[in-house]
Design an enzyme around this catalytic site. Sequence first.
Site, mmCIF file in Angstrom:
data_model
loop_
_atom_site.group_PDB
_atom_site.id
_atom_site.type_symbol
_atom_site.label_atom_id
_atom_site.label_comp_id
_atom_site.label_asym_id
_atom_site.label_seq_id
_atom_site.Cartn_x
_atom_site.Cartn_y
_atom_site.Cartn_z
ATOM 1 N N HIS A 192 -3.679 -2.272 -4.523
ATOM 2 C CA HIS A 192 -2.683 -1.277 -4.582
ATOM 3 C C HIS A 192 -1.757 -1.739 -3.471
ATOM 4 C CE1 HIS A 192 -5.309 2.042 -6.824
ATOM 5 N NE2 HIS A 192 -4.399 1.313 -7.479
ATOM 6 N N GLU A 195 -1.291 -0.071 0.308
ATOM 7 C CA GLU A 195 -2.389 0.171 1.192
ATOM 8 C C GLU A 195 -2.628 -1.013 1.835
ATOM 9 O OE1 GLU A 195 -5.505 1.275 -2.209
ATOM 10 O OE2 GLU A 195 -4.160 2.886 -2.713
ATOM 11 N N GLU A 389 -12.877 3.148 0.571
ATOM 12 C CA GLU A 389 -11.348 3.973 0.917
ATOM 13 C C GLU A 389 -11.370 3.818 2.423
ATOM 14 O OE1 GLU A 389 -9.015 4.745 -0.903
ATOM 15 O OE2 GLU A 389 -9.681 4.803 -2.932
HETATM 16 O O1 0X9 Z 1 -7.700 5.723 -7.652
HETATM 17 C C1 0X9 Z 1 -8.049 4.634 -7.207
HETATM 18 O O2 0X9 Z 1 -7.659 3.652 -8.140
HETATM 19 C C2 0X9 Z 1 -8.694 4.639 -5.891
HETATM 20 N N1 0X9 Z 1 -8.145 5.367 -5.080
HETATM 21 S S1 0X9 Z 1 -6.653 5.150 -4.457
HETATM 22 O O3 0X9 Z 1 -6.305 6.085 -3.624
HETATM 23 N N2 0X9 Z 1 -6.662 3.553 -3.465
HETATM 24 O O4 0X9 Z 1 -5.905 4.850 -5.395
HETATM 25 C C3 0X9 Z 1 -10.037 5.141 -6.101
HETATM 26 C C4 0X9 Z 1 -10.979 4.387 -7.193
HETATM 27 C C5 0X9 Z 1 -12.118 4.808 -7.335
HETATM 28 N N3 0X9 Z 1 -12.734 4.883 -8.764
HETATM 29 C C6 0X9 Z 1 -12.691 5.789 -9.414
HETATM 30 N N4 0X9 Z 1 -13.084 7.228 -9.278
HETATM 31 N N5 0X9 Z 1 -12.669 5.651 -10.650
HETATM 32 ZN ZN ZN Z 2 -5.936 2.101 -3.802
#
Ligand code: 0X9
Ligand code: ZN
Length: 427
Positions: A192, A195, A389
């Site tokens: 991402h 980040e 995270e």
């Molecule tokens: O939403 C995401 O892709 C991730 N969080 S972020 O804030 N870095 O964008 C978390 C991914 C975790 N995976 C799932 N919950 N499927």
């Molecule tokens: Zn992310």
Amino acid sequence: MYKLILSLVLAVSAAPVFAAETPSYDQLLGQLTSVQGEIPLAPVADKAAFAAETEGRYWVTVKAADKRARTKLLEAGFDIVEINGDKVSGIAGPELMGLLSSKSYGLVEKTALAALVPDTKDFPSQDAIYHNYQETYDLLKQLASANSDIASLFSIGKTVEGRDIWCLRLNSSVKGEGPSTKPGAFFMGNLHAREHLTTEVSVLLAAWLLEHRNDADVKKYLSTLDIYIAPMANPDGSEYDIKTGSYQYYRKNMAKNADKSRGVDLNRNFDSWWCEAGASTYPGSDTYCGPRAFSEPESQHLKRFFEGRRNLKTHITYHSYASEILYPWGGNEADVPNDKDKRAFIKIATEMGKLTNYAPTKSSDMYVATGDSADWVYAATGALAFTFELEGRGFYPGAAIVKGAVERNIKAAVYLLSVTDDPYKVI
Ligand code: 0X9
Ligand code: ZN
């Protein structure tokens, strides 16, 4: 940043293991400690310089009682960034603001992104310690050439805009892309774009491992394992986020979508229940899953990378921010069906959690979102894949956070290396 490194290197004699032009881990961290404080979210000086990206976008807080409500919001195209009890905050584009302001959603607060973003042409001066694309590549190249007996650098493939996804390989017997039968670990940052702390954790992990290559434990891992570190998996997005004159809160890659909007969410583009939940089919959305699974060059290259290395046993994909260590599934509320894997996931996440002070969490407990890279890696290759995270408040947490985050995460990464020979020995 690069000039800073060079002047430091000229001023301080390099540690013996490094070539003259290679900054040591301590020198890198020395710079990291020299700048303190979070980046102030100041009003932007030159609004005219703002790129279209922040136009009409808001930082929004809405009510969301549970993970089902959170998943629904993701599907509506809302980019959840923070979860605080029964509320979530994140970024919404103009198309969503009407919906979120309607009676069926409890809008708590909204602030125009344009009012929050500090002005910069690169990383702003307070954040000069962060490595941009060129600086990351330069450091990886220096590390590889100063340790050419065990380190090599290769490109996993090219992005939409033609940048290389650089990967440093640490292997005492094979260089570049040659096959290895040694158990492998893969550390990846910056899937991402915004980040950026994840790039620092990955690239400084590489610097630390090589500087400590003669420590007994590290020496053992370097001679028995096949270790890969790719600090910037989405370099186009990462550069876009810092190069347009101001931080863009940009998440996706730089795909040109059919409707002229930009970007696919690479962490929704993998073929793990692709686009079934917690992802958006609206191209302008931050959680856009793309026109099909693996539609993007970045995700295609990562797919090929994993499929061509069946020796990989462990994987961390670094994201920010929530102070959590996530393990599959993320796209499905069920536990992974293989009980041995489940126990290994929980045990390893718990141990890494003790070292980082991050919470071990089943990914779907955060929210259900399909198409993420870690689910696919585990399902397709069996490698134990964790989503970190990292800590922090905000995507731009400033320079002061880097040292602690890097140190804690090196400990967790070294623990992961200690189990990579046989991850099931922990259960
Ligand atoms: O939403 C995401 O892709 C991730 N969080 S972020 O804030 N870095 O964008 C978390 C991914 C975790 N995976 C799932 N919950 N499927
Ligand atoms: Zn992310």
